[in-house]
Scaffold this active site. Structure first.
Site, PDB file in Angstrom:
ATOM      1  N   GLU A 148      11.614  32.083  10.496  1.00  0.00           N
ATOM      2  CA  GLU A 148      10.754  32.622  11.566  1.00  0.00           C
ATOM      3  C   GLU A 148      11.267  32.155  12.928  1.00  0.00           C
ATOM      4  O   GLU A 148      11.350  32.940  13.874  1.00  0.00           O
ATOM      5  CB  GLU A 148       9.307  32.128  11.411  1.00  0.00           C
ATOM      6  CG  GLU A 148       8.579  32.652  10.213  1.00  0.00           C
ATOM      7  CD  GLU A 148       8.086  34.090  10.370  1.00  0.00           C
ATOM      8  OE1 GLU A 148       8.009  34.594  11.499  1.00  0.00           O
ATOM      9  OE2 GLU A 148       7.782  34.703   9.327  1.00  0.00           O
ATOM     10  N   ASP A 205       1.786  28.766   6.482  1.00  0.00           N
ATOM     11  CA  ASP A 205       1.877  29.980   5.667  1.00  0.00           C
ATOM     12  C   ASP A 205       2.901  29.824   4.540  1.00  0.00           C
ATOM     13  O   ASP A 205       2.631  30.163   3.387  1.00  0.00           O
ATOM     14  CB  ASP A 205       2.268  31.180   6.542  1.00  0.00           C
ATOM     15  CG  ASP A 205       1.282  31.392   7.671  1.00  0.00           C
ATOM     16  OD1 ASP A 205       0.228  30.740   7.664  1.00  0.00           O
ATOM     17  OD2 ASP A 205       1.571  32.198   8.569  1.00  0.00           O
ATOM     18  N   SER A 207      -0.223  36.656   6.123  1.00  0.00           N
ATOM     19  CA  SER A 207       1.104  36.048   5.951  1.00  0.00           C
ATOM     20  C   SER A 207       2.049  36.823   5.051  1.00  0.00           C
ATOM     21  O   SER A 207       2.675  36.256   4.151  1.00  0.00           O
ATOM     22  CB  SER A 207       0.983  34.638   5.388  1.00  0.00           C
ATOM     23  OG  SER A 207       0.354  33.844   6.289  1.00  0.00           O
ATOM     24  N   GLU A 260      -7.209  26.494  12.413  1.00  0.00           N
ATOM     25  CA  GLU A 260      -6.297  27.542  12.891  1.00  0.00           C
ATOM     26  C   GLU A 260      -5.559  27.026  14.129  1.00  0.00           C
ATOM     27  O   GLU A 260      -6.162  26.372  14.997  1.00  0.00           O
ATOM     28  CB  GLU A 260      -7.127  28.780  13.221  1.00  0.00           C
ATOM     29  CG  GLU A 260      -6.584  30.084  12.731  1.00  0.00           C
ATOM     30  CD  GLU A 260      -6.346  30.188  11.223  1.00  0.00           C
ATOM     31  OE1 GLU A 260      -5.246  29.813  10.768  1.00  0.00           O
ATOM     32  OE2 GLU A 260      -7.240  30.669  10.505  1.00  0.00           O
ATOM     33  N   HIS A 261      -4.268  27.307  14.197  1.00  0.00           N
ATOM     34  CA  HIS A 261      -3.393  26.837  15.286  1.00  0.00           C
ATOM     35  C   HIS A 261      -3.361  25.311  15.347  1.00  0.00           C
ATOM     36  O   HIS A 261      -3.115  24.730  16.400  1.00  0.00           O
ATOM     37  CB  HIS A 261      -3.799  27.453  16.635  1.00  0.00           C
ATOM     38  CG  HIS A 261      -3.550  28.932  16.684  1.00  0.00           C
ATOM     39  ND1 HIS A 261      -2.340  29.472  17.016  1.00  0.00           N
ATOM     40  CD2 HIS A 261      -4.368  29.983  16.361  1.00  0.00           C
ATOM     41  CE1 HIS A 261      -2.410  30.808  16.928  1.00  0.00           C
ATOM     42  NE2 HIS A 261      -3.631  31.134  16.523  1.00  0.00           N
ATOM     43  N   THR A 262      -3.631  24.697  14.236  1.00  0.00           N
ATOM     44  CA  THR A 262      -3.558  23.234  14.154  1.00  0.00           C
ATOM     45  C   THR A 262      -2.241  22.783  13.533  1.00  0.00           C
ATOM     46  O   THR A 262      -1.830  21.641  13.740  1.00  0.00           O
ATOM     47  CB  THR A 262      -4.714  22.695  13.289  1.00  0.00           C
ATOM     48  OG1 THR A 262      -4.764  23.466  12.086  1.00  0.00           O
ATOM     49  CG2 THR A 262      -6.048  22.821  13.994  1.00  0.00           C
ATOM     50  N   ASP A 263      -1.579  23.660  12.767  1.00  0.00           N
ATOM     51  CA  ASP A 263      -0.388  23.194  12.015  1.00  0.00           C
ATOM     52  C   ASP A 263       0.730  22.735  12.938  1.00  0.00           C
ATOM     53  O   ASP A 263       1.283  21.644  12.766  1.00  0.00           O
ATOM     54  CB  ASP A 263       0.085  24.229  10.968  1.00  0.00           C
ATOM     55  CG  ASP A 263       0.422  25.610  11.503  1.00  0.00           C
ATOM     56  OD1 ASP A 263       0.221  25.870  12.703  1.00  0.00           O
ATOM     57  OD2 ASP A 263       0.909  26.437  10.689  1.00  0.00           O
ATOM     58  N   GLY A 297       0.850  42.618   8.982  1.00  0.00           N
ATOM     59  CA  GLY A 297       0.194  42.401  10.278  1.00  0.00           C
ATOM     60  C   GLY A 297      -1.310  42.217  10.165  1.00  0.00           C
ATOM     61  O   GLY A 297      -2.052  42.496  11.098  1.00  0.00           O
ATOM     62  N   ALA A 298      -1.789  41.723   9.023  1.00  0.00           N
ATOM     63  CA  ALA A 298      -3.235  41.561   8.817  1.00  0.00           C
ATOM     64  C   ALA A 298      -3.652  40.086   8.795  1.00  0.00           C
ATOM     65  O   ALA A 298      -4.769  39.762   8.423  1.00  0.00           O
ATOM     66  CB  ALA A 298      -3.646  42.234   7.507  1.00  0.00           C
TER      67      ALA A 298
HETATM   68  C1  GLA Z   1       0.308  32.045  11.907  1.00  0.00           C
HETATM   69  C2  GLA Z   1       1.418  31.009  11.789  1.00  0.00           C
HETATM   70  C3  GLA Z   1       0.893  29.701  11.197  1.00  0.00           C
HETATM   71  C4  GLA Z   1      -0.358  29.221  11.926  1.00  0.00           C
HETATM   72  C5  GLA Z   1      -1.360  30.356  12.090  1.00  0.00           C
HETATM   73  C6  GLA Z   1      -2.537  29.960  12.938  1.00  0.00           C
HETATM   74  O1  GLA Z   1      -0.133  32.441  10.654  1.00  0.00           O
HETATM   75  O2  GLA Z   1       2.468  31.484  10.987  1.00  0.00           O
HETATM   76  O3  GLA Z   1       1.906  28.714  11.221  1.00  0.00           O
HETATM   77  O4  GLA Z   1      -0.034  28.643  13.165  1.00  0.00           O
HETATM   78  O5  GLA Z   1      -0.779  31.515  12.643  1.00  0.00           O
HETATM   79  O6  GLA Z   1      -3.266  28.956  12.327  1.00  0.00           O
END
Ligand code: GLA
Length: 385
Positions: A162, A174, A128, A32-35, A124-125
């Protein structure tokens, strides 16, 4: 979702000839938050999707209709042109507009069309819904106007939407998952090289289940601030190690060299990211060996990191995570961008019913919100129906 209903609405509003498309929401096992840090992710597309019924209308206007919006609070109709100045005011329509604009900026000829959109990805869950809408519209326009974009280009068009029309500086996970999803498989994506590998996932004796806190949070500033923290740390590290372009290229030793140079908040966020990238690689090994218990321990570590270091959790998510631990759930963590949304839980089948009934009851008692539970089925990505 009943897509005949969507087709009927299209017919009533715009007439015959609408074509139906779908693009799904996603889960992410770990990473998570790695992309946006050039790291790895491990998503899969799910059986909840955004749908559209669409047809060119021979004008220069887009006529869009979203039957599920609450008519009291949001305009359900939106009509707009395709020039930069024509941005509609309705948020849901801005996604459609953004996709058109990004395609046009790439030289595509997008003409006017009629479109009805609907879906069953909860908003918002953390599943995506926005990426699903972007991918659905992108895939549909690509098909009806024969634009010739490949799936990667469509994913990037969604991501650019986005960035430029919604204001979320998201990574590629996503939109990628929504476009590339494959039934029964996770996808390990290297967000630096964009190489990817399908990863069959059908853990015998376990169920993947999401629990939605129903705390909804549209990603925005807090998300972007975290990305900026990571970028500042990369610049600091790159002064001594010019080969470092993303946190993916750095290690904890390099990070230690910038203690006192970067802020403590930036430091601790970056530490989470570097650890999380390694956690994903370890988890993939465990999954290959069928060691779901070890993979689950990594998921708990991710939750702790997201909560304590990256600070994207909330009391409701932490509560669900604690309950999972108490009930002997194999792995559990906040999923997606955070600040609300769902936990993803890998649960032994024999524990599932008890875990779900006790946890949802306890959650409701404390927070006075009835959480929603979704059993995850991993399905195909964007497609025409
Ligand atoms: C959201 C963003 C993704 C990703 C996640 C966290 O879903 O759209 O690109 O950064 O948060 O992993």
């Amino acid at each position: 979702m009943d897509t005949n209903y969507l087709k009927q609405i299209f017919k009533d509003k715009f007439g015959e000839g609408g074509r139906l498309f779908a693009s799904p929401g996603r889960i992410n096992i770990i990473g998570e938050h790695t992309d946006y840090n050039g790291g790895f992710v491990l998503p899969g597309a799910i059986d909840k999707a955004l749908y559209c019924c669409i047809r060119p209308n021979g004008t220069a206007q887009v006529r869009a209709y979203a039957p599920d919006e609450n008519p009291k609070t949001v305009a359900v109709n939106s009509t707009f042109g395709l020039q930069e100045a024509d941005k509609p005011k309705e948020r849901w329509a801005q996604y459609i507009f953004g996709v058109c604009r990004e395609m046009i900026k790439k030289g595509a000829t997008v003409e006017g069309f009629d479109i009805v959109v609907s879906g069953d990805v909860p908003l918002g869950a953390g599943m995506s819904s926005s990426a699903a809408l972007e991918s659905c519209v992108g895939f549909a326009l690509n098909t009806i106007f024969n634009l010739g974009f490949d799936l990667f280009a469509l994913a990037k068009i969604g991501q650019a939407t986005e960035h430029n029309y919604v204001g979320v500086k998201c990574g590629i996970m996503d939109q990628f998952a929504s476009c590339f999803g494959k039934e029964g498989s996770l996808i390990r994506l290297d967000c630096r090289s964009l190489e990817y590998e399908y990863f069959p996932f059908a853990p015998q004796g376990y169920t993947l289940v999401l629990i939605n806190t129903r705390v909804t949070h549209m990603l925005g500033n807090e998300y972007n601030e975290r990305r900026e923290s990571c970028e500042r740390v990369v610049s600091a590290i790159a002064r001594k190690h010019p080969e470092v372009k993303f946190l993916r290229d750095a290690n904890l030793g390099m990070l230690k060299e910038v203690v006192g140079i970067v802020s403590s908040v930036d430091y601790i966020r970056s530490e989470f990211v570097i650890e999380e990238i390694q956690r994903l690689l370890d988890t993939c090994e465990y999954l290959k060996q069928g060691d779901y218990e070890a993979a689950g321990r990594e998921m708990y570590e991710t939750h702790t990191g997201l909560s304590m270091k990256y600070t994207v959790s909330c009391p409701e998510l932490d509560f669900l995570n604690e309950k999972a631990k108490e009930h002997g759930v194999t792995g559990s963590r906040v999923m997606g961008g955070g600040f609300g949304g769902c936990t993803i839980n890998l649960v032994k089948d024999e524990l599932l019913e008890n875990f779900l009934s006790k946890t949802t009851a306890a959650y409701e008692k404390i927070f006075n919100i009835k959480p929603e539970v979704y059993r995850v089925a991993i399905k195909n990505g964007a497609r025409e129906l």
